[in-house]
Write a protein that holds these residues in place. Structure first.
Motif, mmCIF file in Angstrom:
data_model
loop_
_atom_site.group_PDB
_atom_site.id
_atom_site.type_symbol
_atom_site.label_atom_id
_atom_site.label_comp_id
_atom_site.label_asym_id
_atom_site.label_seq_id
_atom_site.Cartn_x
_atom_site.Cartn_y
_atom_site.Cartn_z
ATOM 1 N N ILE A 1 0.834 -1.211 0.000
ATOM 2 C CA ILE A 1 0.000 0.000 0.000
ATOM 3 C C ILE A 1 0.865 1.257 0.000
ATOM 4 C CG2 ILE A 1 -2.023 -1.105 1.016
ATOM 5 C CD1 ILE A 1 -1.180 0.069 3.731
ATOM 6 N N ALA A 2 2.188 1.063 -0.051
ATOM 7 C CA ALA A 2 3.127 2.183 -0.161
ATOM 8 C C ALA A 2 4.384 1.688 -0.857
ATOM 9 C CB ALA A 2 3.467 2.732 1.225
ATOM 10 N N ASP A 3 5.068 2.588 -1.553
ATOM 11 C CA ASP A 3 6.344 2.227 -2.184
ATOM 12 C C ASP A 3 7.337 1.808 -1.115
ATOM 13 O OD1 ASP A 3 5.101 3.109 -4.474
ATOM 14 O OD2 ASP A 3 6.334 4.901 -4.708
ATOM 15 N N THR A 4 8.230 0.876 -1.454
ATOM 16 C CA THR A 4 9.275 0.483 -0.506
ATOM 17 C C THR A 4 10.477 1.405 -0.646
ATOM 18 O OG1 THR A 4 10.326 -1.064 -2.029
ATOM 19 C CG2 THR A 4 8.592 -1.943 -0.605
ATOM 20 N N VAL A 5 11.294 1.417 0.387
ATOM 21 C CA VAL A 5 12.512 2.220 0.403
ATOM 22 C C VAL A 5 13.684 1.270 0.613
ATOM 23 C CG1 VAL A 5 13.746 4.063 1.617
ATOM 24 C CG2 VAL A 5 11.254 4.169 1.390
ATOM 25 N N ILE A 6 14.711 1.387 -0.226
ATOM 26 C CA ILE A 6 15.894 0.541 -0.075
ATOM 27 C C ILE A 6 16.500 0.781 1.308
ATOM 28 C CG2 ILE A 6 18.245 0.109 -0.905
ATOM 29 C CD1 ILE A 6 17.241 0.754 -3.718
ATOM 30 N N GLY A 7 16.835 -0.310 2.003
ATOM 31 C CA GLY A 7 17.425 -0.213 3.335
ATOM 32 C C GLY A 7 16.405 -0.266 4.452
ATOM 33 N N ASN A 8 15.120 -0.115 4.136
ATOM 34 C CA ASN A 8 14.072 -0.206 5.138
ATOM 35 C C ASN A 8 13.779 -1.678 5.414
ATOM 36 O OD1 ASN A 8 12.000 0.422 6.867
ATOM 37 N ND2 ASN A 8 10.772 1.543 5.378
ATOM 38 N N ASN A 9 13.120 -1.977 6.523
ATOM 39 C CA ASN A 9 12.798 -3.371 6.816
ATOM 40 C C ASN A 9 11.321 -3.599 7.136
ATOM 41 O OD1 ASN A 9 12.765 -2.184 9.351
ATOM 42 N ND2 ASN A 9 13.576 -3.994 10.365
ATOM 43 N N VAL A 10 10.453 -2.724 6.608
ATOM 44 C CA VAL A 10 9.017 -2.879 6.824
ATOM 45 C C VAL A 10 8.290 -2.802 5.485
ATOM 46 C CG1 VAL A 10 6.958 -1.913 7.931
ATOM 47 C CG2 VAL A 10 9.131 -1.873 9.144
ATOM 48 N N LEU A 11 7.404 -3.757 5.264
ATOM 49 C CA LEU A 11 6.503 -3.729 4.110
ATOM 50 C C LEU A 11 5.128 -3.330 4.621
ATOM 51 C CD1 LEU A 11 7.380 -7.140 2.385
ATOM 52 C CD2 LEU A 11 8.149 -4.866 1.691
ATOM 53 N N HIS A 12 4.552 -2.294 4.038
ATOM 54 C CA HIS A 12 3.195 -1.881 4.381
ATOM 55 C C HIS A 12 2.267 -2.514 3.351
ATOM 56 C CE1 HIS A 12 4.648 0.873 7.408
ATOM 57 N NE2 HIS A 12 5.573 1.239 6.534
ATOM 58 N N THR B 1 16.209 -4.576 -0.687
ATOM 59 C CA THR B 1 17.322 -4.211 -1.574
ATOM 60 C C THR B 1 16.870 -3.615 -2.899
ATOM 61 O OG1 THR B 1 17.424 -6.431 -2.514
ATOM 62 C CG2 THR B 1 18.812 -5.990 -0.581
ATOM 63 N N ALA B 2 15.554 -3.467 -3.093
ATOM 64 C CA ALA B 2 15.047 -2.885 -4.340
ATOM 65 C C ALA B 2 13.858 -1.985 -4.026
ATOM 66 C CB ALA B 2 14.637 -3.987 -5.309
ATOM 67 N N VAL B 3 13.555 -1.094 -4.940
ATOM 68 C CA VAL B 3 12.367 -0.252 -4.800
ATOM 69 C C VAL B 3 11.207 -0.971 -5.468
ATOM 70 C CG1 VAL B 3 11.295 1.939 -5.428
ATOM 71 C CG2 VAL B 3 13.708 1.881 -4.759
ATOM 72 N N TRP B 4 10.147 -1.197 -4.685
ATOM 73 C CA TRP B 4 8.947 -1.841 -5.210
ATOM 74 C C TRP B 4 7.805 -0.848 -5.109
ATOM 75 C CZ3 TRP B 4 9.925 -6.088 -7.750
ATOM 76 C CH2 TRP B 4 11.040 -6.841 -7.392
ATOM 77 N N PRO B 5 7.105 -0.594 -6.226
ATOM 78 C CA PRO B 5 6.033 0.400 -6.200
ATOM 79 C C PRO B 5 4.787 -0.099 -5.486
ATOM 80 C CG PRO B 5 6.183 -0.578 -8.371
ATOM 81 C CD PRO B 5 7.326 -1.137 -7.567
ATOM 82 N N GLU B 6 3.958 0.846 -5.088
ATOM 83 C CA GLU B 6 2.659 0.530 -4.507
ATOM 84 C C GLU B 6 1.898 -0.400 -5.453
ATOM 85 O OE1 GLU B 6 -1.322 3.034 -3.170
ATOM 86 O OE2 GLU B 6 0.489 4.093 -3.734
ATOM 87 N N ASN B 7 1.081 -1.282 -4.906
ATOM 88 C CA ASN B 7 0.277 -2.275 -5.635
ATOM 89 C C ASN B 7 1.090 -3.437 -6.194
ATOM 90 O OD1 ASN B 7 -2.219 -1.033 -5.157
ATOM 91 N ND2 ASN B 7 -1.861 0.401 -6.840
ATOM 92 N N THR B 8 2.340 -3.609 -5.755
ATOM 93 C CA THR B 8 3.111 -4.795 -6.109
ATOM 94 C C THR B 8 2.617 -5.959 -5.255
ATOM 95 O OG1 THR B 8 5.033 -3.456 -6.676
ATOM 96 C CG2 THR B 8 5.433 -5.779 -6.258
ATOM 97 N N ASP B 9 2.545 -7.150 -5.845
ATOM 98 C CA ASP B 9 2.066 -8.338 -5.142
ATOM 99 C C ASP B 9 3.047 -8.784 -4.056
ATOM 100 O OD1 ASP B 9 -0.059 -8.391 -6.904
ATOM 101 O OD2 ASP B 9 0.814 -9.937 -8.181
#
Length: 194
Positions: free
Chosen positions: A89-100, A144-152
């Motif tokens: 439900i949100a883009d990921t940030v490289i180096g972060n450790n939480v998936l929303h 380790t990668a940027v994943w956009p919102e709505n990625t499975d």
């Protein structure tokens, strides 16, 4: 004992047919000298089985399936629980450790196991799960990668496949296969009732 995944099987289920998800309990019955019976559990947790019908819609997908099965049929596989998909439900940030995510409720996400963030069978990232809330997954590693919102996002089943797997070819490039994957026990996973 931690079980290592040797390869991932990432051809999505053909939704024309149902995903079959089973849980298997095993018990032993012992007869006592006094004619009574005693039941004891052989599994400390029920083993899960996932049966998926897959369709290869091109020669490239057919060859991908054949190559994967020929190379690793008797190995431990990581297979997404296709029925438990949720979305970022949100883009990921490289180096972060939480998936929303949209939701982890009533899905097979488990602490100590893995989840897979996936756009295709060639664009994905497998991440270890540390803990979860209803709307987030805290990881035991960094993204380790940027994943956009709505990625499975899918939970991963560590499994072995039944040895008889047959790819039924309809044309030279299009084919169907039904795989049956049986969970491999991993005692580092914190089991959740689902």
């Amino acid at each position: 004992m931690s079980v290592t995944i040797d390869d991932y099987f990432l051809i999505e289920h053909n939704w024309v047919k149902p995903v079959i998800f089973r849980k298997r309990w095993r018990t032993s019955i012992q007869k006592a000298i006094t004619e009574g019976e005693k039941k004891s559990a052989l599994f400390s947790w029920p083993r899960r089985t996932l049966i998926c019908a897959l369709s290869a819609m091109s020669a490239a997908e057919s060859n991908y399936i054949k190559r994967k099965l020929f190379k690793n049929l008797f190995s431990v596989w990581g297979i997404p629980y296709w029925q438990d998909r949720t979305l970022l439900i949100a883009d990921t940030v490289i180096g972060n450790n939480v998936l929303h995510v949209g939701s982890t409720v009533d899905r097979n996400f488990e602490a100590g196991s893995y989840c897979i963030v996936m756009q295709s069978n060639s664009s994905y990232e497998v991440l270890p799960i540390d803990s979860m809330t209803d709307l987030s997954i805290t990881l035991a590693a960094t993204i380790t990668a940027v994943w956009p919102e709505n990625t499975d996002v899918y939970p991963v089943l560590k499994a072995i496949m039944k040895p008889v797997q047959k790819l039924g070819m309809i044309t030279s490039g299009v084919g169907d296969i039904t795989i049956e994957a049986i969970e491999v026990f991993d005692d580092e996973v914190t089991r959740a009732v689902g």
